[in-house]
Each structure stands twice: as C-alpha cells, then as structure tokens.
Design a protein around this motif. Sequence first.
Motif, PDB file in Angstrom:
ATOM      1  N   GLY A  41       0.637  -1.123  -0.219  1.00  0.00           N
ATOM      2  CA  GLY A  41       0.091  -0.035  -0.112  1.00  0.00           C
ATOM      3  C   GLY A  41       0.702   1.355  -0.103  1.00  0.00           C
ATOM      4  N   GLU A  42       2.199   1.501  -0.536  1.00  0.00           N
ATOM      5  CA  GLU A  42       2.805   2.413   0.494  1.00  0.00           C
ATOM      6  C   GLU A  42       3.071   2.930  -1.338  1.00  0.00           C
ATOM      7  OE1 GLU A  42       7.165   3.420   1.731  1.00  0.00           O
ATOM      8  OE2 GLU A  42       7.026   0.859   1.740  1.00  0.00           O
ATOM      9  N   GLY A  43       2.790   2.920  -2.685  1.00  0.00           N
ATOM     10  CA  GLY A  43       3.124   3.475  -3.561  1.00  0.00           C
ATOM     11  C   GLY A  43       4.190   2.720  -4.407  1.00  0.00           C
ATOM     12  N   LEU A  44       4.028   4.130  -5.441  1.00  0.00           N
ATOM     13  CA  LEU A  44       5.306   3.990  -6.089  1.00  0.00           C
ATOM     14  C   LEU A  44       6.793   4.355  -5.706  1.00  0.00           C
ATOM     15  CD1 LEU A  44       3.195   4.511  -9.385  1.00  0.00           C
ATOM     16  CD2 LEU A  44       3.108   2.340  -8.605  1.00  0.00           C
ATOM     17  N   LEU A  45       6.960   5.273  -4.813  1.00  0.00           N
ATOM     18  CA  LEU A  45       8.289   5.434  -4.277  1.00  0.00           C
ATOM     19  C   LEU A  45       8.330   4.888  -2.574  1.00  0.00           C
ATOM     20  CD1 LEU A  45       8.131   8.807  -5.966  1.00  0.00           C
ATOM     21  CD2 LEU A  45       9.531   6.923  -6.898  1.00  0.00           C
ATOM     22  N   CYS A  46       9.627   5.123  -2.662  1.00  0.00           N
ATOM     23  CA  CYS A  46       9.447   4.509  -1.141  1.00  0.00           C
ATOM     24  C   CYS A  46      10.135   5.951  -0.603  1.00  0.00           C
ATOM     25  CB  CYS A  46      10.994   3.868  -0.911  1.00  0.00           C
ATOM     26  SG  CYS A  46      12.469   4.959  -1.362  1.00  0.00           S
ATOM     27  N   ASP A  47      10.417   6.162   0.574  1.00  0.00           N
ATOM     28  CA  ASP A  47      10.703   7.411   1.173  1.00  0.00           C
ATOM     29  C   ASP A  47      12.197   8.677   1.224  1.00  0.00           C
ATOM     30  OD1 ASP A  47       8.012   7.565   3.285  1.00  0.00           O
ATOM     31  OD2 ASP A  47       9.255   7.011   4.836  1.00  0.00           O
ATOM     32  N   GLU A  48      12.639   8.018   0.842  1.00  0.00           N
ATOM     33  CA  GLU A  48      14.089   8.788   0.298  1.00  0.00           C
ATOM     34  C   GLU A  48      13.872   8.686  -1.012  1.00  0.00           C
ATOM     35  OE1 GLU A  48      17.331   6.046   1.167  1.00  0.00           O
ATOM     36  OE2 GLU A  48      16.893   5.616   2.716  1.00  0.00           O
ATOM     37  N   CYS A  49      13.281   7.992  -2.126  1.00  0.00           N
ATOM     38  CA  CYS A  49      13.107   8.734  -3.305  1.00  0.00           C
ATOM     39  C   CYS A  49      12.259  10.038  -3.219  1.00  0.00           C
ATOM     40  CB  CYS A  49      12.793   7.596  -4.157  1.00  0.00           C
ATOM     41  SG  CYS A  49      14.292   6.486  -4.411  1.00  0.00           S
ATOM     42  N   ARG A  50      10.561   9.610  -2.868  1.00  0.00           N
ATOM     43  CA  ARG A  50      10.117  10.578  -2.150  1.00  0.00           C
ATOM     44  C   ARG A  50      11.026  12.178  -2.678  1.00  0.00           C
ATOM     45  NH1 ARG A  50       6.478   8.360   0.801  1.00  0.00           N
ATOM     46  NH2 ARG A  50       5.564   7.122  -1.398  1.00  0.00           N
ATOM     47  N   TYR A  51      11.771  12.151  -1.282  1.00  0.00           N
ATOM     48  CA  TYR A  51      12.329  13.254  -0.519  1.00  0.00           C
ATOM     49  C   TYR A  51      13.249  13.971  -1.718  1.00  0.00           C
ATOM     50  CZ  TYR A  51      15.358  15.925   1.960  1.00  0.00           C
ATOM     51  OH  TYR A  51      16.278  17.239   2.691  1.00  0.00           O
ATOM     52  N   ARG A  52      13.564  12.820  -2.405  1.00  0.00           N
ATOM     53  CA  ARG A  52      15.355  13.434  -3.588  1.00  0.00           C
ATOM     54  C   ARG A  52      13.795  14.256  -5.090  1.00  0.00           C
ATOM     55  NH1 ARG A  52      17.642   8.502  -4.948  1.00  0.00           N
ATOM     56  NH2 ARG A  52      17.405   7.719  -2.728  1.00  0.00           N
ATOM     57  N   VAL A  53      13.000  13.593  -4.765  1.00  0.00           N
ATOM     58  CA  VAL A  53      12.081  13.999  -6.025  1.00  0.00           C
ATOM     59  C   VAL A  53      11.833  15.833  -5.577  1.00  0.00           C
ATOM     60  CG1 VAL A  53      10.632  14.480  -7.277  1.00  0.00           C
ATOM     61  CG2 VAL A  53      11.183  11.285  -6.710  1.00  0.00           C
ATOM     62  N   ARG A  54      11.201  15.779  -4.241  1.00  0.00           N
ATOM     63  CA  ARG A  54      10.748  17.378  -3.644  1.00  0.00           C
ATOM     64  C   ARG A  54      11.477  17.678  -3.878  1.00  0.00           C
ATOM     65  NH1 ARG A  54       7.244  14.806   0.730  1.00  0.00           N
ATOM     66  NH2 ARG A  54       4.575  14.027  -0.455  1.00  0.00           N
ATOM     67  N   SER A  55      12.892  17.168  -3.468  1.00  0.00           N
ATOM     68  CA  SER A  55      14.103  18.568  -3.349  1.00  0.00           C
ATOM     69  C   SER A  55      13.913  18.924  -4.615  1.00  0.00           C
ATOM     70  CB  SER A  55      15.013  17.806  -2.565  1.00  0.00           C
ATOM     71  OG  SER A  55      15.356  16.541  -3.049  1.00  0.00           O
ATOM     72  N   ARG A  56      14.384  17.800  -5.429  1.00  0.00           N
ATOM     73  CA  ARG A  56      15.140  17.752  -6.987  1.00  0.00           C
ATOM     74  C   ARG A  56      13.935  19.235  -8.006  1.00  0.00           C
ATOM     75  NH1 ARG A  56      14.305  13.742 -10.500  1.00  0.00           N
ATOM     76  NH2 ARG A  56      15.664  12.826  -8.397  1.00  0.00           N
ATOM     77  N   ILE A  57      13.023  19.165  -7.053  1.00  0.00           N
ATOM     78  CA  ILE A  57      11.203  19.969  -7.776  1.00  0.00           C
ATOM     79  C   ILE A  57      11.719  21.813  -7.614  1.00  0.00           C
ATOM     80  CG2 ILE A  57       9.066  20.545  -7.818  1.00  0.00           C
ATOM     81  CD1 ILE A  57       8.957  17.225  -7.994  1.00  0.00           C
TER      82      ILE A  57
END
Length: 59
Positions: free
Chosen positions: A17-33
Amino acid sequence: MKHQYRFDSCGCYLDPGEGLLCDECRYRVRSRIKKMDNYNLAFRESQDGQYQMKLQEVM
C-alpha cells in the motif's frame, strides 16, 4: 516471506500500500523540484528583452 515490491531505482522494498516511491526517493524528487523552482524564480526577463539572473535566489 519476501516482498514482491522492489523499487528498481534504489532497491528498496515497498509495502503493497506504500505506492510507487519509497520515502527516500520521494524526498529526493521533492528537493529536486524545489531546486528547479528556485532556478526558475532566479531568471527574469527585463523590459528590453534581456534575461537577468539573481544569484542570491539560487544559493
């Protein structure tokens, strides 16, 4: 029991149920944006058509 959901990019195991991204990858995507938004705010077009960059906003 081994998890079937493994994220290819970082190798993390995901819960079903977590989705497509782990927490670390989600953080990296947000910081890149956020970084790209800062770059976009730093560039402005002046009245004569020249682009100006404010270095204070990039750093």
